[in-house]
Every structure is written in structure tokens, then in C-alpha cells.
Design a protein around this motif. Structure first.
Motif, PDB file in Angstrom:
ATOM      1  N   VAL A  68      -5.622   4.983  20.938  1.00 56.55           N
ATOM      2  CA  VAL A  68      -6.196   4.406  22.163  1.00 56.55           C
ATOM      3  C   VAL A  68      -6.153   2.875  22.109  1.00 56.55           C
ATOM      4  CG1 VAL A  68      -8.306   4.190  23.509  1.00 56.55           C
ATOM      5  CG2 VAL A  68      -7.639   6.417  22.614  1.00 56.55           C
ATOM      6  N   LEU A  69      -6.502   2.311  20.955  1.00 57.78           N
ATOM      7  CA  LEU A  69      -6.436   0.852  20.811  1.00 57.78           C
ATOM      8  C   LEU A  69      -5.014   0.337  20.962  1.00 57.78           C
ATOM      9  CD1 LEU A  69      -8.930   0.239  17.857  1.00 57.78           C
ATOM     10  CD2 LEU A  69      -9.297  -0.187  20.295  1.00 57.78           C
ATOM     11  N   MET A 107      -2.680   1.681  22.789  1.00 60.13           N
ATOM     12  CA  MET A 107      -2.349   1.729  24.216  1.00 60.13           C
ATOM     13  C   MET A 107      -2.975   0.550  24.958  1.00 60.13           C
ATOM     14  SD  MET A 107      -3.063   4.819  26.914  1.00 60.13           S
ATOM     15  CE  MET A 107      -4.838   4.634  26.712  1.00 60.13           C
ATOM     16  N   ILE A 108      -4.214   0.208  24.639  1.00 58.65           N
ATOM     17  CA  ILE A 108      -4.871  -0.935  25.297  1.00 58.65           C
ATOM     18  C   ILE A 108      -4.166  -2.235  24.949  1.00 58.65           C
ATOM     19  CG2 ILE A 108      -7.019  -2.254  25.413  1.00 58.65           C
ATOM     20  CD1 ILE A 108      -8.525   0.364  24.943  1.00 58.65           C
ATOM     21  N   ILE A 109      -3.804  -2.397  23.677  1.00 56.35           N
ATOM     22  CA  ILE A 109      -3.091  -3.616  23.276  1.00 56.35           C
ATOM     23  C   ILE A 109      -1.741  -3.695  23.963  1.00 56.35           C
ATOM     24  CG2 ILE A 109      -2.026  -4.798  21.313  1.00 56.35           C
ATOM     25  CD1 ILE A 109      -4.242  -3.652  19.563  1.00 56.35           C
ATOM     26  N   ILE A 155      -0.973  -2.497  26.972  1.00 53.14           N
ATOM     27  CA  ILE A 155      -1.179  -2.899  28.370  1.00 53.14           C
ATOM     28  C   ILE A 155      -1.480  -4.392  28.471  1.00 53.14           C
ATOM     29  CG2 ILE A 155      -2.679  -2.576  30.367  1.00 53.14           C
ATOM     30  CD1 ILE A 155      -3.046   0.329  29.490  1.00 53.14           C
ATOM     31  N   VAL A 156      -2.335  -4.891  27.571  1.00 49.40           N
ATOM     32  CA  VAL A 156      -2.655  -6.324  27.578  1.00 49.40           C
ATOM     33  C   VAL A 156      -1.419  -7.152  27.273  1.00 49.40           C
ATOM     34  CG1 VAL A 156      -4.003  -8.115  26.423  1.00 49.40           C
ATOM     35  CG2 VAL A 156      -5.070  -5.924  26.990  1.00 49.40           C
ATOM     36  N   THR A 157      -0.619  -6.704  26.330  1.00 52.72           N
ATOM     37  CA  THR A 157       0.606  -7.439  25.986  1.00 52.72           C
ATOM     38  C   THR A 157       1.581  -7.471  27.154  1.00 52.72           C
ATOM     39  OG1 THR A 157       0.337  -6.761  23.676  1.00 52.72           O
ATOM     40  CG2 THR A 157       2.501  -7.549  24.340  1.00 52.72           C
ATOM     41  N   TYR A 187       2.090  -6.737  18.417  1.00 55.85           N
ATOM     42  CA  TYR A 187       1.962  -5.404  19.006  1.00 55.85           C
ATOM     43  C   TYR A 187       2.934  -4.416  18.359  1.00 55.85           C
ATOM     44  CZ  TYR A 187       2.808  -1.663  22.369  1.00 55.85           C
ATOM     45  OH  TYR A 187       2.991  -0.433  22.960  1.00 55.85           O
TER      46      TYR A 187
END
Length: 322
Positions: A238-239, A241-243, A245-247, A263
């Protein structure tokens, strides 16, 4: 139990009067005879085997016999002491079941790795075509919609395969879906590889092969159980995936090379841990294990992990070579 009159005579009496039927305990010819070596308590014998108890009674069987007496009814401890004495074949059945389960697990591992070898052969053959054949590389770069179509097919087939883990009932269907999934992921990996230089692709292949071999040897040798870390790996996914999206949002406004490489490095580490986890599930000597009937799911899990490791390492090697 025998009566007193039926008790056997003493040794001296039997020696001097073998036919005599008199009381063996009365002295003969006026000469006193020494008393026989009777046990001081009934049923106990402190002399050699075969001595008689008081009153001409045979010694009773006892759990705690005297010195020099070994009752024939007492069980002799053996390696199969945990098995029931009424079923002497339980030990053979136990070892037979252990051998059968080990044989089934080994056959399952061989089957999974055969399927995985076929999948990786197809994938890296497609990657080689997209890397070394310039017309194919230029065609993919010119029409990026083909890449997005392969990505959609990859996710759809993956979800179907994960939800349908019943090879006995859906054996042909699972093989067909696995073939479609392999072609879709191979095409996606090939289209991504076409955007990088040949040197970066070869470097990523070599590093991926080294990582996979090292992880496999580690999983077969270590005593550390990674199958109990499923929750931690879900949080890491999950982390990741969040990283990601932010990247993607940050890179759309301004290109930051170190963020992209960070990433990719995190993604490679996370999927390496997933490879360790799925390999130990495949081996089956840990807390959790995959059923031997789910060989398609086992091959699918390892295949996805290896390809994802390759793609993340490709991003790092591509950034370094540029």
C-alpha cells in the motif's frame, strides 16, 4: 494357583526320593533339612528365576519384580513407543505418509518451476525482440495505446486467475488464462523496455537473475519464517502504491531524477520481499504453505514478482545509463 499338597518337592527330597509322595517339608530319616530359599513375601523372588513363593504358591506377576526377575508381560521401550501396541503398522503408516507428503511437495515444486521457466522464457524473448529489433521498438513508441491495452488485459486476467484457484475444476481454463496473462505481461514488459537503451535492459536482466537465484537459495537454506509477515508486506505494498502516485504527480510538474530512482529502489526491495514470501509458501515447511493443487497460482505469484523486480531495476539502470 496350586494347592499346598500339589507343590513340587525340594531339590534334596527329589534327589533322594524321586517317587516319594510324602510331604516335602517333613524331615526324612531323622535328618533335618535346611529350609528352601523362599521369598520373604508372597509373589516376590530375590533368587534366580524359578524359585517358589511361600506355601508352595507360584510367584505372582508384579510390575516391580525382585532382583533377577524380568516379567515377560512388561513392554520393552522402542522407538515406536508413541504408537499403539494394538496396531503395529502405525509406525510404517506414519513414515509412509511423511514420505508421500514430501514426494507430493517436491513434485509440486518441480511443476511450479517448470511453468515459471516457460513463462520467463516467453517474457524475456518478447523483451529481446522489443529491445534488439528497431522497427518493433519504433512502432511501440509511435503507438503507445498498445501498451495501455496490454496493461488493462494484464490486470483483468490477473484478477480472474487469483479468484479462480481451482485447477481440478478449471484446469483448461486456468492454463488458457495463464497463457493470455503471460503474453499480456510480456508485451507490457517489452513495450517498457523499448524506451530504454539496450545496455540498460541487459544490465537489468543480469541483476534480476542474480537476485532471483540468491533469493531461492536463501529460502531453501534459512530457518527464518517470512510467511508470518503477510500483514507487513500488505502495508508495504500500500505504501508503495501511495509513493508511486505521489511520484507520478510530482514528475508531471517537474522532473526530479532522485525521486524516480528512490521509488524504483523501494519497489525493487518490496517485490524482492514478496518473492521471498511466495517462495517459502511454495516450499511448504513454514507456518503457511500453498496447497499442492494450486500450482498455477504458485507459478503466477513468482512470475509477477520476478517481472516486477525486473521492471523496477530497469528504471534504476536506465536512469544510471542516461
Amino acid at each position: 494357583m496350586t494347592s499346598k499338597t500339589d507343590s513340587p518337592p525340594s531339590y534334596e527330597d527329589a534327589l533322594h526320593h524321586p517317587k516319594s509322595g510324602n510331604d516335602p517339608y517333613q524331615p526324612q530319616h531323622g535328618a533335618p533339612l535346611p529350609p528352601p530359599p523362599y521369598s520373604p513375601s508372597p509373589g516376590m523372588c530375590h533368587g534366580p528365576p524359578g524359585c517358589w513363593g511361600q506355601g508352595g504358591v507360584y510367584p505372582q506377576a508384579s510390575i516391580n519384580p525382585g532382583r533377577g526377575f524380568c516379567p515377560t508381560g512388561m513392554p520393552i521401550p522402542t522407538l515406536s513407543a508413541g504408537m499403539s501396541a494394538s496396531n503395529p503398522g502405525d509406525m510404517d503408516d506414519f513414515f509412509s505418509n511423511q514420505w508421500e507428503s514430501t514426494s507430493v511437495r517436491h513434485a509440486f515444486i518441480r511443476k511450479v518451476y517448470l511453468i515459471l521457466t516457460a513463462q520467463l522464457s516467453v517474457t524475456f524473448s518478447v523483451v529481446a525482440v522489443f529491445t534488439f529489433v528497431d522497427p518493433v521498438k519504433l512502432f511501440v513508441i509511435k503507438y503507445p495505446g498498445i501498451y495501455w491495452a496490454s496493461l488493462v488485459v494484464y490486470f483483468l486476467v490477473y484478477c480472474i486467475l487469483v479468484c479462480c484457484k481451482e485447477p481440478r475444476r478449471r484446469f483448461p481454463l486456468n492454463l488458457v488464462l495463464l497463457g493470455i496473462f503471460t503474453l499480456a505481461l510480456s508485451y507490457m514488459a517489452g513495450t517498457i523496455s523499448s524506451y530504454y537503451e539496450t545496455k540498460a535492459v541487459l544490465l537489468a536482466m543480469g541483476i534480476t537473475a542474480i537476485v532471483c537465484i540468491a533469493v531461492t537459495i536463501f529460502c531453501f537454506q534459512t530457518k527464518v519464517d517470512f510467511t508470518s509477515c503477510g500483514g507487513f508486506l500488505c502495508i508495504a505494498a500500500v505504501l508503495l502504491m501511495i509513493i508511486g502516485i505521489v511520484t507520478a504527480i510530482v514528475l508531471s510538474f517537474q522532473y526530479v531524477p532522485w525521486l524516480h530512482m528512490l521509488y524504483a529502489a523501494i519497489g525493487a526491495i518490496v517485490y524482492t520481499l514478496f518473492l521471498v514470501y511466495n517462495t517459502q509458501l511454495l516450499i511448504g515447511n513454514r507456518e503457511l504453505a500453498i496447497s499442492p493443487e494450486e500450482y498455477i497460482y504458485g507459478a503466477l505469484s513468482l512470475y509477477v514478482d520476478i517481472v516486477q523486480i525486473f521492471l523496477f531495476i530497469l528504471q534504476i539502470s536506465g536512469a544510471v545509463t542516461e
